[in-house]
Design an enzyme around this catalytic site. Structure first.
Site, PDB file in Angstrom:
ATOM      1  N   HIS A 269       0.858  -1.193   0.000  1.00 49.36           N
ATOM      2  CA  HIS A 269       0.000   0.000   0.000  1.00 49.36           C
ATOM      3  C   HIS A 269       0.892   1.239   0.000  1.00 49.36           C
ATOM      4  O   HIS A 269       1.704   1.377  -0.914  1.00 49.36           O
ATOM      5  CB  HIS A 269      -0.935  -0.084   1.220  1.00 49.36           C
ATOM      6  CG  HIS A 269      -2.055   0.906   1.270  1.00 49.36           C
ATOM      7  ND1 HIS A 269      -2.429   1.700   0.227  1.00 49.36           N
ATOM      8  CD2 HIS A 269      -2.910   1.215   2.285  1.00 49.36           C
ATOM      9  CE1 HIS A 269      -3.465   2.454   0.585  1.00 49.36           C
ATOM     10  NE2 HIS A 269      -3.767   2.199   1.844  1.00 49.36           N
ATOM     11  N   HIS A 310      -2.320  -2.592  -9.529  1.00 45.78           N
ATOM     12  CA  HIS A 310      -3.299  -1.927  -8.663  1.00 45.78           C
ATOM     13  C   HIS A 310      -4.545  -2.782  -8.609  1.00 45.78           C
ATOM     14  O   HIS A 310      -4.934  -3.409  -9.603  1.00 45.78           O
ATOM     15  CB  HIS A 310      -3.646  -0.534  -9.216  1.00 45.78           C
ATOM     16  CG  HIS A 310      -4.274   0.364  -8.205  1.00 45.78           C
ATOM     17  ND1 HIS A 310      -5.610   0.303  -7.901  1.00 45.78           N
ATOM     18  CD2 HIS A 310      -3.759   1.311  -7.411  1.00 45.78           C
ATOM     19  CE1 HIS A 310      -5.882   1.196  -6.961  1.00 45.78           C
ATOM     20  NE2 HIS A 310      -4.771   1.817  -6.637  1.00 45.78           N
ATOM     21  N   ASP A 368       2.639   5.364  -6.794  1.00 47.23           N
ATOM     22  CA  ASP A 368       3.905   5.287  -6.060  1.00 47.23           C
ATOM     23  C   ASP A 368       5.124   5.192  -6.956  1.00 47.23           C
ATOM     24  O   ASP A 368       6.250   5.318  -6.483  1.00 47.23           O
ATOM     25  CB  ASP A 368       3.872   4.063  -5.126  1.00 47.23           C
ATOM     26  CG  ASP A 368       2.840   4.260  -4.029  1.00 47.23           C
ATOM     27  OD1 ASP A 368       1.957   3.388  -3.878  1.00 47.23           O
ATOM     28  OD2 ASP A 368       2.893   5.308  -3.366  1.00 47.23           O
TER      29      ASP A 368
HETATM   30  C1  SDX Z   1      -1.457   2.025  -3.380  1.00 52.24           C
HETATM   31  O1  SDX Z   1      -6.188   0.691  -3.185  1.00 52.24           O
HETATM   32  C2  SDX Z   1      -5.696   1.825  -3.474  1.00 52.24           C
HETATM   33  O2  SDX Z   1      -6.349   2.704  -4.008  1.00 52.24           O
HETATM   34  C3  SDX Z   1      -4.246   2.021  -3.071  1.00 52.24           C
HETATM   35  C4  SDX Z   1      -3.599   3.318  -3.492  1.00 52.24           C
HETATM   36  C5  SDX Z   1      -4.208   4.499  -2.767  1.00 52.24           C
HETATM   37  O3  SDX Z   1      -4.080   5.631  -3.296  1.00 52.24           O
HETATM   38  O4  SDX Z   1      -4.728   4.326  -1.654  1.00 52.24           O
HETATM   39  O5  SDX Z   1      -3.744   3.508  -4.881  1.00 52.24           O
HETATM   40  C6  SDX Z   1      -2.114   3.332  -3.139  1.00 52.24           C
HETATM   41  O6  SDX Z   1      -1.399   1.227  -2.475  1.00 52.24           O
HETATM   42  C7  SDX Z   1      -0.937   1.711  -4.752  1.00 52.24           C
HETATM   43  C8  SDX Z   1      -0.331   0.270  -4.852  1.00 52.24           C
HETATM   44  C9  SDX Z   1       1.080   0.310  -4.276  1.00 52.24           C
HETATM   45  N1  SDX Z   1       1.635  -1.069  -4.196  1.00 52.24           N
HETATM   46  C10 SDX Z   1       2.568  -1.482  -5.042  1.00 52.24           C
HETATM   47  O7  SDX Z   1       3.003  -0.825  -5.993  1.00 52.24           O
HETATM   48  C11 SDX Z   1       3.117  -2.878  -4.707  1.00 52.24           C
HETATM   49  C12 SDX Z   1       3.231  -3.692  -6.001  1.00 52.24           C
HETATM   50  N2  SDX Z   1       1.890  -4.013  -6.456  1.00 52.24           N
HETATM   51  C13 SDX Z   1       1.301  -5.293  -6.090  1.00 52.24           C
HETATM   52  O8  SDX Z   1       1.707  -5.767  -4.841  1.00 52.24           O
HETATM   53  C14 SDX Z   1      -0.191  -5.378  -6.408  1.00 52.24           C
HETATM   54  O9  SDX Z   1      -0.342  -4.902  -7.668  1.00 52.24           O
HETATM   55  C15 SDX Z   1      -1.184  -4.714  -5.493  1.00 52.24           C
HETATM   56  C16 SDX Z   1      -1.005  -5.122  -4.081  1.00 52.24           C
HETATM   57  C17 SDX Z   1      -1.081  -3.238  -5.606  1.00 52.24           C
HETATM   58  C18 SDX Z   1      -2.587  -5.124  -5.977  1.00 52.24           C
HETATM   59  O10 SDX Z   1      -2.713  -6.467  -5.693  1.00 52.24           O
HETATM   60  P1  SDX Z   1      -4.063  -7.267  -6.091  1.00 52.24           P
HETATM   61  O11 SDX Z   1      -5.108  -6.393  -6.620  1.00 52.24           O
HETATM   62  O12 SDX Z   1      -4.413  -8.141  -4.942  1.00 52.24           O
HETATM   63  O13 SDX Z   1      -3.614  -8.091  -7.333  1.00 52.24           O
HETATM   64  P2  SDX Z   1      -2.691  -9.341  -7.256  1.00 52.24           P
HETATM   65  O14 SDX Z   1      -1.580  -9.108  -6.258  1.00 52.24           O
HETATM   66  O15 SDX Z   1      -3.532 -10.532  -7.081  1.00 52.24           O
HETATM   67  O16 SDX Z   1      -2.036  -9.299  -8.695  1.00 52.24           O
HETATM   68  C19 SDX Z   1      -2.768  -9.812  -9.795  1.00 52.24           C
HETATM   69  C20 SDX Z   1      -1.713 -10.565 -10.610  1.00 52.24           C
HETATM   70  C21 SDX Z   1      -0.957 -11.610  -9.777  1.00 52.24           C
HETATM   71  O17 SDX Z   1      -0.563 -12.635 -10.677  1.00 52.24           O
HETATM   72  P3  SDX Z   1      -1.507 -14.014 -10.712  1.00 52.24           P
HETATM   73  O18 SDX Z   1      -1.535 -14.526  -9.276  1.00 52.24           O
HETATM   74  O19 SDX Z   1      -2.854 -13.557 -11.202  1.00 52.24           O
HETATM   75  O20 SDX Z   1      -0.782 -14.927 -11.661  1.00 52.24           O
HETATM   76  O21 SDX Z   1      -0.714  -9.631 -11.067  1.00 52.24           O
HETATM   77  C22 SDX Z   1       0.560  -9.980 -10.500  1.00 52.24           C
HETATM   78  C23 SDX Z   1       0.294 -10.909  -9.317  1.00 52.24           C
HETATM   79  O22 SDX Z   1       1.403 -11.789  -9.127  1.00 52.24           O
HETATM   80  N3  SDX Z   1       1.173  -8.717 -10.040  1.00 52.24           N
HETATM   81  C24 SDX Z   1       2.449  -8.379 -10.240  1.00 52.24           C
HETATM   82  C25 SDX Z   1       2.570  -7.092  -9.670  1.00 52.24           C
HETATM   83  N4  SDX Z   1       1.390  -6.722  -9.152  1.00 52.24           N
HETATM   84  C26 SDX Z   1       0.538  -7.729  -9.375  1.00 52.24           C
HETATM   85  N5  SDX Z   1       3.500  -9.028 -10.820  1.00 52.24           N
HETATM   86  C27 SDX Z   1       4.673  -8.348 -10.837  1.00 52.24           C
HETATM   87  N6  SDX Z   1       4.880  -7.104 -10.300  1.00 52.24           N
HETATM   88  C28 SDX Z   1       3.838  -6.465  -9.708  1.00 52.24           C
HETATM   89  N7  SDX Z   1       4.027  -5.233  -9.195  1.00 52.24           N
END
Ligand code: SDX
Length: 432
Positions: A269, A310, A368
């Site tokens: 997050h 996201h 971010d």
């Molecule tokens: C913020 O919610 C909000 O609005 C948050 C925010 C706000 O203003 O409040 O926008 C701020 O928190 C932005 C996000 C910051 N976090 C990151 O940048 C961390 C990296 N991102 C991931 O950890 C992920 O994308 C999340 C946590 C942000 C979202 O996760 P989800 O929605 O639960 O999706 P997921 O983790 O299930 O990902 C879906 C797929 C997965 O692959 P499969 O299991 O489907 O095969 O996409 C892949 C994930 O492995 N994936 C990534 C990835 N993010 C998701 N693979 C590589 N690199 C990444 N960054």
């Protein structure tokens, strides 16, 4: 306002003769919702870990369309607000639902200015933290401690008390944030100044010392204001949902916001902005990017590209676009040519956006990805990045708290799918 549709949803459950009719509600924008509240009486729960498909509340503050990459605050697009508004004006909009006229804006800015100081006794809280305590750990503590100063005097059912709580939090967060930085530096705290703008005042409290005058660069103050503005609110994200859940018990609003700060700290997050810079430093050079992109796609490798992906945006995060543009403006005005970290970030973005894994999973840069590069250029240390996010997000947290407490709300209490032991009798230790 929501409106119930004439035709309900029908849920057919094996073994249940009649389909269960579930009301459908429409909002002004976005998907309709199916009210599943009565399922419990029918012997079922819904199951949605991470609340991927669950609307936990009704709200009129912020709307996001993840497919379009749209972000509206009280209907106004984030691109227009970033271009034409400023952070305190957006705070007023989030809290009151409308943009202020000139008189209301002046009054609001003056009100915030008159709440920027914190009780002198709060200074002693900082003495309990080691000099190398993470500033987010300090913020969890000192914002929660504000509840000790504003508890008996806060009647959450009084709209005026709710608004002064909002004013206090918006005003005091920069002061506490700067104090958490000064504590780590071993430097004296700098008092807020009422002759300065909000972002200018924050940077002054961060970098001034009692030894000499410190002039804040207007360029950096403008960039700081823009960063606060881009972080102000984002619908029902994890930290805002935490504030709502804590507040739904009737808890003190300062304590509820402290819970939100704790939730924001996580690297998935708000902690991602700090993690992006750590990641870029670990990658080290543009030549290493392909290997890290490979690792990010490897299910057996925990590495993820921080600042990418996201829960809602399956298109470019509109804030990331504005952040990237601001990045160029700030670095150009600072005369920073070819910042190697920015060059690496842009190459990482280019490679990732062309990679079929990221295209297929619709992973784009989020808010971010670029924010840390601007903060670094402004001179903010990496460990303070999430504190900046928390400071910027404060109006969103408290606007959602005010919206919930000001409406009819229930205590949040999710259920579960139980997979533990069935009932069994206690066994004496001699018989185990
Ligand atoms: C913020 O919610 C909000 O609005 C948050 C925010 C706000 O203003 O409040 O926008 C701020 O928190 C932005 C996000 C910051 N976090 C990151 O940048 C961390 C990296 N991102 C991931 O950890 C992920 O994308 C999340 C946590 C942000 C979202 O996760 P989800 O929605 O639960 O999706 P997921 O983790 O299930 O990902 C879906 C797929 C997965 O692959 P499969 O299991 O489907 O095969 O996409 C892949 C994930 O492995 N994936 C990534 C990835 N993010 C998701 N693979 C590589 N690199 C990444 N960054």
């Amino acid at each position: 306002m929501s409106e119930q549709k004439t035709q309900p949803a029908e849920l057919k459950i094996p073994g249940v003769d009649e389909p269960i009719e579930l009301p459908i509600y429409s909002g002004n924008l976005g998907p309709d919702v199916i009210d599943v509240g009565k399922l419990t009486s029918q012997g079922h729960f819904t199951y949605d870990p991470g609340f991927v498909s669950t609307a936990a509340c009704e709200s009129g503050i912020t709307y996001i369309d993840g497919d379009e990459g749209t972000l509206l605050h009280r209907g106004y697009p984030i691109e227009q607000l970033a271009d034409k508004s400023d952070y305190l004006e957006l705070c007023y909009l989030l809290l009151n639902g409308e943009l202020p006229n000139a008189a209301a804006k002046t009054e609001f800015v003056d009100t915030i200015k008159n709440h920027t100081m914190v009780n002198e006794q709060l200074r002693s809280f900082f003495k309990g933290f080691s000099h190398d305590a993470h500033p987010m750990a300090i913020m969890c503590g000192v914002v929660g401690a504000l509840s000790a100063f504003y508890h008996d005097s806060t009647d959450i059912d009084n709209p005026q008390h709710r608004m002064i709580t909002a004013h206090r939090l918006i005003a005091k967060m920069p002061t506490l944030a700067a104090m958490s930085y000064k504590h780590a530096q071993g430097q004296p705290f700098i008092y807020p100044r009422n002759d300065m703008g909000y972002a200018e005042n924050f940077l002054h409290m961060m970098f001034a010392t009692p030894c000499e005058e410190y002039a804040v660069s207007p360029t950096l103050a403008k960039a700081m204001d823009r960063i606060f503005l881009l972080h102000a609110d984002h619908e029902q994200n994890a930290s805002t949902s935490t504030v709502r859940l804590a507040g739904s018990t009737g808890a003190n609003p300062f304590a509820s916001v402290a819970a939100g700060i704790a939730a924001l700290w996580g690297p998935s997050h708000g902690g991602a902005n700090e993690a992006v810079l750590t990641m870029l430093e670990e990658i080290g050079s543009v030549d290493n990017i392909p290997e890290y992109v490979r690792r990010a796609k490897d299910k057996d490798d925990p590495f993820r590209i921080m600042g990418f992906g996201h829960r809602v945006y399956k298109n470019y995060d509109p804030r990331a676009k504005v952040m990237q543009q601001t990045c160029h403006e700030v670095l150009e005005e600072l005369g920073v040519q070819d910042d190697p970290v920015l060059a690496m970030a842009r190459e990482l973005e280019r490679i990732a956006l062309e990679d079929e894994y990221f295209v297929e999973k619709r992973l784009y840069p989020n808010v971010d990805f670029y924010s840390g590069i601007i903060l670094k250029a402004i001179g903010i240390p990496v460990e303070m990045f999430t504190v900046i996010f928390a400071t910027g997000r404060t109006p969103g947290w408290i606007a959602h708290w005010c919206e919930m407490i000001g409406s009819s709300y229930k205590i949040g209490r999710p259920r579960q799918l139980y997979t533990g032991s069935a009932k069994r009798d206690f066994v004496e230790v001699a018989d185990r």
